[in-house]
Design a protein around this motif. Sequence first.
Motif, short mmCIF file in Angstrom:
data_model
loop_
_atom_site.label_atom_id
_atom_site.label_comp_id
_atom_site.label_asym_id
_atom_site.label_seq_id
_atom_site.Cartn_x
_atom_site.Cartn_y
_atom_site.Cartn_z
N THR A 23 0.84 -1.20 0.00
CA THR A 23 0.00 0.00 0.00
C THR A 23 0.87 1.24 0.00
O THR A 23 1.83 1.35 0.77
N LYS A 67 1.70 5.05 0.81
CA LYS A 67 1.31 5.97 1.87
C LYS A 67 1.30 7.41 1.36
O LYS A 67 2.07 7.78 0.48
N SER A 99 1.70 11.46 2.31
CA SER A 99 2.35 12.36 3.26
C SER A 99 2.27 13.78 2.73
O SER A 99 1.96 14.01 1.56
#
Length: 464
Positions: free
Chosen positions: A263, A265, A267
């Motif tokens: 997966t 991520k 940010s």
Amino acid sequence: MKLYVYLNIILCFSAYAQQPISDVSVETGDTQLRLDQPFIVSVIVRNSDERPVVSFPEIKGLEKRSASATTTSSTVGGKVVLTQTISQQYFASREGTYEIEGGLVSVNGVKFKLEDLNLTFTAATEANDLAQDSEESEGASVESIEGDIFLALSTTKSSVYIREGFAIRLSLYVAEDAQVDMSFYRLDAQLQAILKKIRPANCWEENVGIEEIIERPVTIQGKKFTEYRMYQAVFFPLTLQAIAFPAISLEMQVLEPGTEGGTRKQSLRKFSAKPAKVLVKELPPHPQKDQVAVGEYRLEERLSEPQVASGESFRYLFKLVGTGNIPALTASEVPASQYFDFYAPDIGQVIRRSYDRVSGEKTFDYFVVAKQKGRFPLGRFFQWIYFDPRRARYDTLRSDKTIEVVGESKIAEGIGQGTLTSIYDNIEQLDTSESTPNYQEITRNLINAVVLVMLVGMVWIFRK
């Protein structure tokens, strides 16, 4: 029955309360174009002095570039007529025919559909290509490249005279080969906070007013980038205080690269723009240096007729055309004269706002009554002083027209009869204690009374 009466009262009240809405239309430009010519979509707003929020569509195969806004105001029969035109330019990268189908223009949230069109772009001449490249390279100038992705606040000038215009632009630049997947994060809130910081309080601001991000390819120092232009405006400093733009930051939402099958991520990554400063210079010594306009102007004038009889009237149009703070231009004071009666002018203006300048025209239309025969150069009465920042000198625009007045002098006639009539004669004898009826106030009070009676009637009906 009660419901029917109630609905009629509500409809009548709504018709009274509804304010006149502005007239909005969408127009398109020429469809047979050269590569150096833009296809133009324009939003025209009439009868509204509020700047509309406009969003233009993406057109497949065409690139959005410069946008501009033009405001035209004129006085007709004592009433000010205002028209705003917001235009977006689209350029083609290669020759061919392009189809426009189903494009939507948003004006204050209301959608307007573009008519289906076929655009044809043909090859441009070499001279026109060079002119276009030069213009685009100037618009994309950035002091330095700071990586593949950077935020920049750029200005067109590092120093200006007081009341001289300069442009700023806030853009995010992303290199064509940047290996990153990101999107804007809470852009509206971030942008509002940024604008509070960079809008100087001691400047007059003029901007196009298009509330959307302009995305276009640019080349900086030989490297290809995509520019996301978020804000642009022209400022005119009103004081000698230097204009300081602080360092600002913009957070972007970045999708981090993940492992195979894993997966990814998200940010936040912050990009910062360096502070900028524009010095403000004082004008050279001059008796009117605190009042004169600053910019580049020329005079266009029109005289209704070259010859009139004494006692007759004529019109004289004094038009200032050029680049500068057009909305702030004022007419010079016309000296009192025994030869003419000058009346306050009707004022009209056309303001064109683009990325790096404000240009247009301002007209002063005078009504004049001739009183004495003779030949009179109008330059004795109509002249306008300004400061040209490009040449760093003051200049005077002076009328070149001449009016010839024939027939018996009205001044001489008045003296011979022992009287000299004027519209101001016996003004001190007028009775100013008598008030004139305020018909607008009377009408407003009558309408309010009618609405009150309707509301009382509605309450009475429901109580029965």
